[in-house]
Write an enzyme that holds these catalytic residues in place. Structure first.
Site, short mmCIF file in Angstrom:
data_model
loop_
_atom_site.label_atom_id
_atom_site.label_comp_id
_atom_site.label_asym_id
_atom_site.label_seq_id
_atom_site.Cartn_x
_atom_site.Cartn_y
_atom_site.Cartn_z
N GLU A 1 0.88 -1.24 -0.16
CA GLU A 1 -0.02 -0.05 -0.02
C GLU A 1 0.85 1.30 0.07
O GLU A 1 1.70 1.45 0.82
CB GLU A 1 -0.88 0.06 1.27
N ASP B 1 -5.27 8.42 11.02
CA ASP B 1 -4.06 7.97 11.60
C ASP B 1 -3.77 8.36 12.85
O ASP B 1 -3.81 9.47 13.18
CB ASP B 1 -3.39 8.24 10.38
#
Lengths: 393, 257
Positions: free
Chosen positions: B45, B56
């Site tokens: 990714e 995140d």
């Protein structure tokens, strides 16, 4: 055509809920319940009672005689500055804390920029005896020390946001991350008409008490519910949403939204989102926002910490795009001068955010018979140091 | 058949690694991908950095901030990846937030991905219903697989819906958290892993969040097809750079003392 929200959570093409799956259950719980709860008679009763007895509503609609004489028009001030905690923000936090209680939440989080929404949230959490955590950018903590102290005194925990530019947008990111990590017991009290649906609509509805009162107050004083113009400053846009709410689809009433031009639209130090922004996604909402060509969100600037948000609520993005509202950008200097003028003509020291709205009278000429209502959204106590530094008082 | 779909048919547990493009250094992107493939990783990714990465935790946030400071943009990333298929065979997925993709133009973004040989996208803040009604046909016309997330809080009905819209794998977030927030799994995760396994979904599941070593990789893949590591890998390159990636991969695949 309506300028209010549609059944899918959009104002025209703006709004929606662009959120990571981790936030979906929280947002979905709110979406399914916010109308049901807030329209319930027992909720309304408690909400209105608190607004009356605790906040001090209705706030006066005051005819500003000397200001009107100076600009040769009829100016009314909606005195949200007289609310408990000194601004309109508390209308929303009262609504949301009652909602959080009905949803069985035991912990509240909030973001704050200048600290006004943080204080309003800490206040209602103290009132209800609920744990309160406020995220605030590290930079803002340093420049808004009195409000940090207020929140602490009210029993809230103030957590510095250390990521990104360490201001309001990053505090909002941190609050959302907290919510991702605490999805079950926590309610997030968003402070403006921003964020994923249903927040913009929910906050607008709690602030709509402002225009609801303007209608009957103006009827008493002028024999009509309709002013010719409504004027409010816009950062995220919650005081403006409250001012416009009951007039959105009433085309007899013209709407003026005042943004912060900072040092000037073209200086690179500005917060005039409608002019400088482009369509995109910020904090889960499709709206206008200030960003680079590559889609990175940029840091706005204004002398008023409450207007330097890189986005704007989707309701306002739609009012701009459709031309329903006239958007005017006011610089730091124009706002500060207008704040001083209001202080000396009417004996009212406004918040610097609010001062931007008053600068419109130098910018635009109104007819003598025009009836104008300005939302005096906050008082200037919190900004005294800024006024002192600016005017060398 | 798309490279992701082919890879998912292999009879092994898959290791997928997330890294932030342009981090630690702006020109590390291609070498990182090559080193990852050579070290035995099954899928990659490529993180397109964003100024405001909501989902995140601190590690990936910091790498994104640094990558942006280094000058990373969508345009530059595509330029760096232009010839990637000359050397790299494993599936490549771009993971990024929706706003930079929207500004690039969704269709132009998808087209460029196809030209380069990108196989799929993970866009955490593009909700499945918006994808379904507005973008699905565009993604599919450029041969891209869009990957959706589920969490322990996702209802069975919604998981079924996401399964019906997906045609690659389902990204199974292991706990209610941002990336890098928690390490390891408890009884709650076990119950969740088993619940999902029992649903007998059309798409295989790959677990992400909370995996950092051999033990957690093994645990996560007991019931799932594979696992994704992000924050732990970012930490490794932060401290060791990109030349010892094989050591990192070895520590995940093989039991070490």
């Amino acid at each position: 055509m309506s300028y209010n929200i549609d059944e899918k959570g959009y104002y025209g093409e703006f709004g929606g809920a662009y959120i990571p799956e981790m936030l979906y259950p929280n947002i979905e719980e709110l979406r399914q319940n916010y109308m049901k709860i807030s329209e319930d008679p027992s909720f309304k009763k408690e909400f209105n009672q608190l607004l009356k007895d605790y906040v001090g509503r209705p706030s006066p609609l005051y005819f500003a005689k000397r200001l009107s004489e100076k600009y040769n028009t009829k100016i009314y001030l909606k005195r949200e500055d007289l609310n408990h905690t000194g601004a309109h923000k508390v209308n929303n936090t009262i609504g949301q804390i009652l909602l959080a209680k009905k949803l069985g939440k035991s912990r509240i989080i909030a973001e704050t920029g200048a600290g006004q929404h943080g204080v309003a949230t800490a206040t209602v959490c103290a009132l209800m005896g609920i744990e309160c955590v406020v995220y605030m950018g590290e930079v803002d903590i340093a420049r808004q020390a009195p409000n940090v102290a207020r929140m602490k005194m009210l029993g809230a925990k103030v957590v510095p946001a250390l990521s990104g530019s360490r201001t309001l947008k990053d505090a909002t990111n941190e609050a959302m991350r907290d919510w991702i990590n605490n999805p079950v017991d926590t309610h997030y009290i968003v402070g403006s008409v921003v964020g994923p649906h249903p927040y913009p609509d929910m906050v607008a509805r709690f602030q709509a008490v402002v225009s609801e009162e303007i209608k009957w107050q103006l009827k008493e004083k002028e024999g009509t519910e309709n002013p010719d113009y409504l004027i409010a400053c816009v950062g995220g846009g919650s005081n403006a949403a409250g001012t416009y709410y009951h007039y959105l689809d009433n085309m007899d009433v013209k709407i003026i939204a005042v943004e912060a031009a900072g040092k000037g639209i073209d200086t690179g130090e500005s917060a005039a989102t409608s002019v400088l922004g482009k369509e995109g996604i910020i904090h889960g909402s499709k709206t206008l926002l200030m960003q680079t060509k590559d889609g990175q969100i940029t840091e706005p600037y204004s002398i008023s910490a409450g207007l330097d948000y890189p986005g704007v609520g989707p309701m306002h993005a739609n009012l701009y795009k459709t031309g329903r509202a006239e958007f005017i950008a006011i610089t730091d200097d124009e706002a500060m001068t207008a704040g001083l003028e209001l202080s000396q003509l009417e004996g009212i020291i406004p918040a610097i955010e609010t001062s931007h709205a008053f600068a419109v009278f130098e910018y635009k000429t109104f007819n003598p018979e025009d009836i104008i209502v300005v939302n005096l959204s906050g008082r200037g106590d919190k900004d005294l140091q800024n006024y002192i530094d600016y005017f060398k008082l | 058949m798309n490279r992701i779909q082919k890879k998912l048919q292999e009879n092994k547990k898959l290791l997928s690694i997330y890294f932030t493009a342009g981090y630690p250094n702006i020109d590390d992107t291609v070498t990182t991908i090559q080193n990852l493939e050579n070290s035995g990783v099954d899928m990659i990714e490529i993180g397109l950095p964003f100024s405001d990465p909501l989902a995140d935790g601190p590690t990936i946030q910091a790498s994104s901030t640094q990558a942006l400071k280094n000058g990373m943009t969508s345009e530059l990333l595509f330029k760096q990846l232009k010839d990637i298929r000359d050397t790299v065979k494993i599936p490549l997925i771009i993971m990024g937030y929706f706003n930079p993709i929207l500004q690039f133009g969704v269709e132009a973004f998808c087209k460029t991905c196809q030209d380069i040989g990108i196989d799929g996208l993970i866009i955490p803040d593009l909700p499945v219903d918006v994808y379904h009604s507005e973008y699905k046909s565009i993604f599919e016309s450029y041969g891209l697989i869009n990957i959706f997330l589920i969490t322990p809080q996702t209802s069975d009905d919604r998981i079924r819906y996401i399964d019906s819209v997906s045609n690659g794998f389902i990204y199974m977030v292991s706990s209610a958290s941002t990336t890098g927030a928690k390490s390891g799994f408890g009884p709650e995760q076990d119950a969740y892993f088993k619940r999902i396994a029992k649903m007998d979904l059309k798409n295989p599941q790959i677990v992400g969040f909370g995996i950092s070593n051999f033990k957690t990789f093994k645990h996560a893949t007991t019931h799932a097809k594979g696992a994704i590591i992000g924050s732990a890998f970012i930490k490794h390159v932060t401290h060791n750079g990109i030349n010892t990636i094989d050591q990192f991969t070895n520590s995940i695949i093989h039991e070490t003392i």
